[in-house]
Design a protein around this motif. Structure first.
Motif, PDB file in Angstrom:
ATOM      1  N   VAL A  71     -39.829  57.459  51.154  1.00 30.81           N
ATOM      2  CA  VAL A  71     -39.981  56.958  52.512  1.00 30.81           C
ATOM      3  C   VAL A  71     -41.385  56.347  52.607  1.00 30.81           C
ATOM      4  O   VAL A  71     -42.333  56.855  52.025  1.00 30.81           O
ATOM      5  CB  VAL A  71     -39.781  58.048  53.590  1.00 30.81           C
ATOM      6  CG1 VAL A  71     -38.385  58.617  53.501  1.00 30.81           C
ATOM      7  CG2 VAL A  71     -40.823  59.153  53.476  1.00 30.81           C
ATOM      8  N   SER A  72     -41.480  55.243  53.330  1.00 31.89           N
ATOM      9  CA  SER A  72     -42.748  54.529  53.428  1.00 31.89           C
ATOM     10  C   SER A  72     -42.972  54.119  54.877  1.00 31.89           C
ATOM     11  O   SER A  72     -42.051  54.150  55.689  1.00 31.89           O
ATOM     12  CB  SER A  72     -42.735  53.296  52.519  1.00 31.89           C
ATOM     13  OG  SER A  72     -41.619  52.457  52.810  1.00 31.89           O
ATOM     14  N   ASN A  73     -44.195  53.719  55.193  1.00 30.27           N
ATOM     15  CA  ASN A  73     -44.509  53.361  56.584  1.00 30.27           C
ATOM     16  C   ASN A  73     -44.961  51.914  56.716  1.00 30.27           C
ATOM     17  O   ASN A  73     -45.481  51.522  57.761  1.00 30.27           O
ATOM     18  CB  ASN A  73     -45.582  54.289  57.157  1.00 30.27           C
ATOM     19  CG  ASN A  73     -46.940  54.087  56.496  1.00 30.27           C
ATOM     20  OD1 ASN A  73     -47.023  53.858  55.293  1.00 30.27           O
ATOM     21  ND2 ASN A  73     -48.010  54.185  57.275  1.00 30.27           N
ATOM     22  N   GLY A  74     -44.749  51.107  55.663  1.00 33.48           N
ATOM     23  CA  GLY A  74     -45.106  49.708  55.731  1.00 33.48           C
ATOM     24  C   GLY A  74     -43.978  48.849  56.251  1.00 33.48           C
ATOM     25  O   GLY A  74     -42.955  49.346  56.742  1.00 33.48           O
ATOM     26  N   ALA A  75     -44.139  47.538  56.119  1.00 28.14           N
ATOM     27  CA  ALA A  75     -43.145  46.602  56.632  1.00 28.14           C
ATOM     28  C   ALA A  75     -41.846  46.643  55.832  1.00 28.14           C
ATOM     29  O   ALA A  75     -40.804  46.187  56.312  1.00 28.14           O
ATOM     30  CB  ALA A  75     -43.712  45.192  56.633  1.00 28.14           C
ATOM     31  N   LYS A 117     -40.068  67.834  49.330  1.00 32.15           N
ATOM     32  CA  LYS A 117     -38.628  67.890  49.085  1.00 32.15           C
ATOM     33  C   LYS A 117     -38.282  67.428  47.673  1.00 32.15           C
ATOM     34  O   LYS A 117     -37.468  68.054  46.980  1.00 32.15           O
ATOM     35  CB  LYS A 117     -37.892  67.032  50.107  1.00 32.15           C
ATOM     36  CG  LYS A 117     -36.374  67.003  49.922  1.00 32.15           C
ATOM     37  CD  LYS A 117     -35.698  66.162  50.999  1.00 32.15           C
ATOM     38  CE  LYS A 117     -34.187  66.131  50.808  1.00 32.15           C
ATOM     39  NZ  LYS A 117     -33.518  65.304  51.852  1.00 32.15           N
ATOM     40  N   PHE A 118     -38.901  66.328  47.229  1.00 23.60           N
ATOM     41  CA  PHE A 118     -38.500  65.717  45.952  1.00 23.60           C
ATOM     42  C   PHE A 118     -39.506  65.903  44.816  1.00 23.60           C
ATOM     43  O   PHE A 118     -39.199  65.569  43.668  1.00 23.60           O
ATOM     44  CB  PHE A 118     -38.260  64.216  46.150  1.00 23.60           C
ATOM     45  CG  PHE A 118     -37.086  63.891  47.024  1.00 23.60           C
ATOM     46  CD1 PHE A 118     -35.785  64.069  46.564  1.00 23.60           C
ATOM     47  CD2 PHE A 118     -37.264  63.415  48.318  1.00 23.60           C
ATOM     48  CE1 PHE A 118     -34.694  63.763  47.366  1.00 23.60           C
ATOM     49  CE2 PHE A 118     -36.189  63.104  49.130  1.00 23.60           C
ATOM     50  CZ  PHE A 118     -34.899  63.288  48.654  1.00 23.60           C
ATOM     51  N   GLY A 119     -40.697  66.407  45.100  1.00 20.44           N
ATOM     52  CA  GLY A 119     -41.702  66.560  44.040  1.00 20.44           C
ATOM     53  C   GLY A 119     -42.060  65.214  43.441  1.00 20.44           C
ATOM     54  O   GLY A 119     -42.189  64.216  44.156  1.00 20.44           O
TER      55      GLY A 119
END
Length: 532
Positions: free
Chosen positions: A201-205, A189-191
């Protein structure tokens, strides 16, 4: 507490007293941390330095992560299995593993991330990191397509990896940010803009809220993190600074809860004044200088390289300059590295007087002396500590050999590029922190196939062959012996000048709870709290 954080807290308290803000807002827990140089990127596949890695560890979670003690533990993958031949790893992702936008993290995201890492278009200095995976080396060298990489999404939660040979360090290596997944939908989406606040977007804490160049990076708690209920710190304020004296003053003023480093000249007094706040511990890393073997005279003169190495009085440097219990280094792999037999090069067994005498002989043999002094440049990244080391070494070389050394400093991003591209004329300051606790993670930097992260442009087929044998060995003792033989070959060639094995040097506020000293020096905010 940082000044504007204090102001914010006072405002929230006043509003709460007036009934305008809930008590939960007043109780926000903020962790203010110094973080060294300005990060060159927040893209986990393009990161190289420790400052960037520290941020990535809070933003993202790989298949494996660091526990509170800095040891590898299950991350995005709740479990894994290994085939009997050691060639196939199957990872089962957590059912509640999500990106910060609430969408699920899938095995396809890991396939995408790993393909992106080895894609020549990405230009990652860490592309070699996946070389144990089937076809990875050929892909990064442009010989095979991305879809030939030995990874597969069996289903949304099952990620399969096929290796070229059994690889003893493979699981522990997966804590490294280069192996993290990124959201395929987000990147498409954003390159290249996907790493910006509001996009990432991230998947950490934690997730990225703000990033002000030369100012701060603000991370806020990720409500979609699978263990969010146990994360106590709400906000992590990351402050880049190359001025370590100023960083220490901010810590003393209560604006920082921890420092990235400590000014070497102040360590003795700090230990006396605030022993409970000063954390100096062994670190899995080596501080060294790299010779540019793509340039003369370094390429063709091992005598000159050894002469300069011998003339460095490491014990005196540590006692008078660094002052943080470092260990003099004459080899490359740090002592205590798992499954690696300890050894000491012959030069390390000599007295400094004997080393100096041998240095003068080799210097003359290389064609230099009073009538023909060597002129060189020492290139280093901006830091008062690095400058002090360079000044001390240059003075030793001048006094003992008559070397005329010029010091050149560069800001972190420029310096990384200069070093990677081998654009420094003579010698560059270098350091390497183990990406995982294994000798391979250090010695692979000297492989002829490693690419930009080669420290010096070194290439020796004998070294490469021993490392190839070690990579295939399944017996820990045999593997360790092969890597020791490889290091002995490399140290005899001296593409690098080892100086000392690191210690970490932090000031940490007593308000910080859950801090655990560890050789990897990883302290994820999710495991700590700040109780003011």
């Amino acid at each position: 507490m940082h000044s504007f954080t204090k102001i914010l807290a006072r405002g929230l308290l006043a509003a709460a007293l007036l009934g305008g803000v809930s008590s939960a807002a007043v109780a926000e827990m903020v962790f203010n941390k110094g973080n060294g140089a300005e990060p060159s990127t927040l893209d986990p596949h393009k990161m190289e330095g420790v400052p960037e890695a520290n941020i990535a560890a809070d933003l993202f979670e790989g298949l494996m992560t660091y526990d509170a003690k800095g040891e590898p533990s299950p991350g995005a993958a709740e479990s894994h299995t290994v085939s009997d031949d050691g060639l196939t790893y199957t990872f089962k992702l957590r059912a509640d593993e999500k990106w910060s936008d609430g969408t699920p993290v899938t095995a396809a995201d890991f396939v995408f991330g790993w393909q992106r890492l080895v894609d020549p278009k990405t230009g990652s200095a860490y592309a070699y990191y996946l070389d144990p995976v089937v076809n990875a080396e050929d892909i990064r060298n442009g010989k095979k397509p991305l879809d030939a990489l030995g990874v597969k999404a069996i289903d949304d939660r099952t990620f399969e990896v096929k290796l070229n040979a059994p690889t003893a360090y493979f699981i522990s290596s997966l804590v490294h940010q280069s192996t993290f997944a990124v959201s395929k939908a987000n990147v498409e989406k954003f390159g290249d803009e996907f790493i910006k606040p509001g996009n990432l977007v991230s998947n950490g804490a934690y997730m990225l809220a703000e990033a002000v160049p030369q100012g701060y990076i603000k991370l806020v708690k990720n409500p979609n993190f699978h263990d969010a209920a146990n994360v106590k710190i709400d906000t992590v304020m990351v402050y880049p600074t190359e001025d370590i004296d100023a960083e220490l003053q901010r810590f003393k003023a209560g604006e920082l809860d921890m420092t990235y480093e400590l000014p070497s000249q102040q360590i003795p007094s700090l230990r006396k004044e605030s022993p409970d706040e000063i954390h100096i511990t062994p670190y899995l890393g080596v501080y060294f200088y790299a010779y540019n073997l793509t340039h003369e005279p370094w390429k063709s003169s091992p005598e000159l390289r050894e002469a300069l190495s011998l003339a460095v009085d490491r014990e005196s440097l540590i006692k008078n300059v660094t002052q943080a219990d470092q260990i003099p280094a004459y080899s490359f792999v740090p002592p205590g590295t798992q499954n690696f037999p300890t050894w000491e090069p012959e030069d390390g067994k000599l007295t400094q007087a004997e080393r100096d005498a041998k240095a003068k002989e080799l210097y003359a043999k290389a064609g230099y002396g009073p009538d023909k002094p060597l002129k060189l440049e020492i290139t280093y990244n901006t830091s008062e500590n690095h400058k002090k080391v360079a000044v001390f070494i240059a003075a030793m070389w001048n006094k003992k050999l008559g070397v005329d050394a010029k010091l050149v400093n560069q800001e972190w991003g420029t310096f990384q590029n200069t070093r990677n591209k081998k654009e420094f004329p003579d010698i560059a300051r270098h350091g390497w922190i183990g990406d995982y606790n294994d000798a391979f993670g250090f010695l692979q930097l000297e492989l002829g196939t490693v690419g930009e992260q080669s420290t010096s442009g070194y290439a020796n087929p004998k070294f490469d062959e021993l490392m190839a044998q070690a990579a295939k060995a399944t017996d820990p003792k045999q593997r360790g012996d092969l890597m020791q033989q490889a290091e002995k070959v490399m140290i005899a060639d001296l593409p690098v000048l080892p100086i000392y094995f690191y210690t970490t040097k932090h000031a940490v506020s007593p308000a910080v709870k859950g801090w655990v000293d560890n050789v990897q020096d990883f302290h994820l905010a999710r495991w700590m709290s700040v109780e003011r």
